[in-house]
Design a protein around this motif. Sequence first.
Motif, mmCIF file in Angstrom:
data_model
loop_
_atom_site.group_PDB
_atom_site.id
_atom_site.type_symbol
_atom_site.label_atom_id
_atom_site.label_comp_id
_atom_site.label_asym_id
_atom_site.label_seq_id
_atom_site.Cartn_x
_atom_site.Cartn_y
_atom_site.Cartn_z
ATOM 1 N N GLY A 18 0.810 -1.221 0.000
ATOM 2 C CA GLY A 18 0.000 0.000 0.000
ATOM 3 C C GLY A 18 0.836 1.261 0.000
ATOM 4 N N THR A 19 1.719 1.404 -1.000
ATOM 5 C CA THR A 19 2.677 2.520 -0.987
ATOM 6 C C THR A 19 2.006 3.892 -1.085
ATOM 7 N N ARG A 20 0.779 3.978 -1.610
ATOM 8 C CA ARG A 20 0.094 5.275 -1.677
ATOM 9 C C ARG A 20 -0.451 5.702 -0.312
ATOM 10 N N LEU A 21 -0.376 4.800 0.673
ATOM 11 C CA LEU A 21 -0.764 5.148 2.039
ATOM 12 C C LEU A 21 0.457 5.261 2.955
ATOM 13 N N TRP A 22 1.641 5.472 2.352
ATOM 14 C CA TRP A 22 2.849 5.742 3.138
ATOM 15 C C TRP A 22 2.720 7.147 3.739
ATOM 16 N N ASP A 334 -7.820 21.159 2.236
ATOM 17 C CA ASP A 334 -7.558 20.099 1.251
ATOM 18 C C ASP A 334 -6.130 19.565 1.328
ATOM 19 N N LEU A 335 -5.654 19.339 2.551
ATOM 20 C CA LEU A 335 -4.327 18.763 2.753
ATOM 21 C C LEU A 335 -4.438 17.380 3.385
ATOM 22 N N ILE A 336 -3.391 16.581 3.146
ATOM 23 C CA ILE A 336 -3.200 15.324 3.858
ATOM 24 C C ILE A 336 -2.048 15.545 4.835
ATOM 25 N N ILE A 337 -2.273 15.223 6.113
ATOM 26 C CA ILE A 337 -1.215 15.318 7.122
ATOM 27 C C ILE A 337 -1.145 13.969 7.839
ATOM 28 N N VAL A 338 -0.035 13.282 7.669
ATOM 29 C CA VAL A 338 0.138 11.963 8.282
ATOM 30 C C VAL A 338 1.349 12.008 9.197
ATOM 31 N N ALA A 343 8.272 9.482 10.595
ATOM 32 C CA ALA A 343 8.106 10.196 9.324
ATOM 33 C C ALA A 343 6.800 10.981 9.339
ATOM 34 N N VAL A 344 6.826 12.152 8.691
ATOM 35 C CA VAL A 344 5.637 12.999 8.554
ATOM 36 C C VAL A 344 5.414 13.273 7.071
ATOM 37 N N GLY A 366 18.324 4.653 -1.054
ATOM 38 C CA GLY A 366 18.760 3.674 -0.050
ATOM 39 C C GLY A 366 18.214 3.866 1.342
ATOM 40 N N GLN A 367 17.128 4.646 1.476
ATOM 41 C CA GLN A 367 16.542 4.873 2.816
ATOM 42 C C GLN A 367 15.458 3.822 3.109
ATOM 43 N N HIS A 368 15.863 2.557 3.135
ATOM 44 C CA HIS A 368 14.896 1.455 3.248
ATOM 45 C C HIS A 368 14.256 1.390 4.627
ATOM 46 N N GLY A 369 14.878 2.020 5.622
ATOM 47 C CA GLY A 369 14.319 2.001 6.965
ATOM 48 C C GLY A 369 12.984 2.712 7.072
#
Length: 371
Positions: A18-22, A334-338, A343-344, A366-369
Motif C-alpha cells: 500500500g505505498t500510496r498510504l505511506w 484540502d491537505l493530507i497530514i500523516v 516520518a511525517v 537507499g533509505q529502506h528504513g
Amino acid sequence: MSDQLGGLYGVVLAGGTGTRLWPLSRAGHPKFLHPLTGTEASLLQATVERLDLLAPMDRIFVVTGVAHAAAVSRQLDAIPDTNVLVEPSPRDSCAAIALAAAVIARRDPEAIMGSFASDHLIADKERFTEVIRQAMVGASQGLLMTLGITPTRPETGYGYLQCGPAIGDGPVLGVEEFKEKPTYDVAEGYVKSGNYLWNAGMFVWRVDAFLAELSRQQPQLASGVSRIASAWDSPEREEVLGEVWPTLPRISVDYAVMEGAATVGRVGTVPGDFGWNDVGDFHTLGEVLAADPSGNVIVGRSVEQKSGVLLRETEGLVIVPTDGRLIAAMGVRDLIIVDTPDAVLVCPRERAQEVKHLVDELKQIGQHGYI
C-alpha cells in the motif's frame, strides 16, 4: 458439492504494501493490518467479518507473506492456523489464488471459492452477500465469475469489464473483454454506454473450473501449485514449497487467466452496487470516512473524538495522528497530514496518488528504513 447457502470457501489475499498510504502503511505493517474502516476493526478483520453469512470460519483461508503471517494470525484468532497459507515470497495474485484453490480442491474437489482483497471497504454487507450468492449460481455452472461494480463516475484508476448479453435467466452477464485503466475521455464513454463495469478484483468460481483454465493457459504455474498442494499436509511441505515457489511466474490473475478465459466465453459477472471502495490513497480514505462539518477527517478517531488534533479554520483535511503528539493546523484546506513516529507526510489531497513516488525515491536513495 458446496451447498449454495453458506457453502462458500472464502479466500482473502493479504499482500502488498500500500505505498500510496505511506508513511502509515509500511512493508512491515501494511495497510490491511490498520483500522481504516471507521471502527476498531482493521481492513483485514472487516473483510473476514463481511464473509460470515457466506462461509464458516473453518472455510476461510488467508494467503499472506512470511513477514505478516504472525500478525494475520493474531488479528484473526477465530480462523484455524492451518488456514493461513504463507507464501515464501510475493509472486503476484495468480500464484496466491492458485495455491488456495489447489489446497481447497484437495479438501473439496467441487468447492466454490471466492477470492477477496483484504483492503477493500464495503458499505452494504447484506447487498454484498446477495451479489456473492448470485455469482455462486454462475460459478456452479462452470463460469469464472468476477464481481463488476456499477460505475459512479469516469474513473481512470480502475480496470473495466466489457459486458455482453445475459447468460441464462438470472443476473449473470457474459464478460467479453477486460479493459485496462483508460484515459478520462475513454472512461467517460464507458460509463455513458452502460455496457462497462469496474473490475473490483473479486472472483467466485468452482475450484476445478479455475484450475482447469489455469492448466490451459499457465501450465507451469498449474503444475507447480499442484505439486505444492499435494505436499501441503505432509512433512515435505517446506521443502517442496522452497523448491517450487520461486519458479512460479510472477503474474496477476487477470493477465494470467481471466483475460484469456473471457475471450473464449468462460467469464461471467454480476453487477454489484454495495458501496465498494478500494481505499487506494488518503484522498479516497477522506471520502469514505465520517467527516466533521468542515469536511475534516481524522483517521482512527470518531468525528467527536479529536484528542491529539487541534484545528482552526480548516477545511477538507485528512489527518492521521500518532499517539503522544499534537497535530495543529490553521487556515489550510484540502491537505493530507500523516504523522508517524519516524516520518511525517504533508501533501495536497489532489496529489494523493503520487505518494507512491516518494516511496520509489526512498528506495533509490537507499533509505529502506522508512519503507
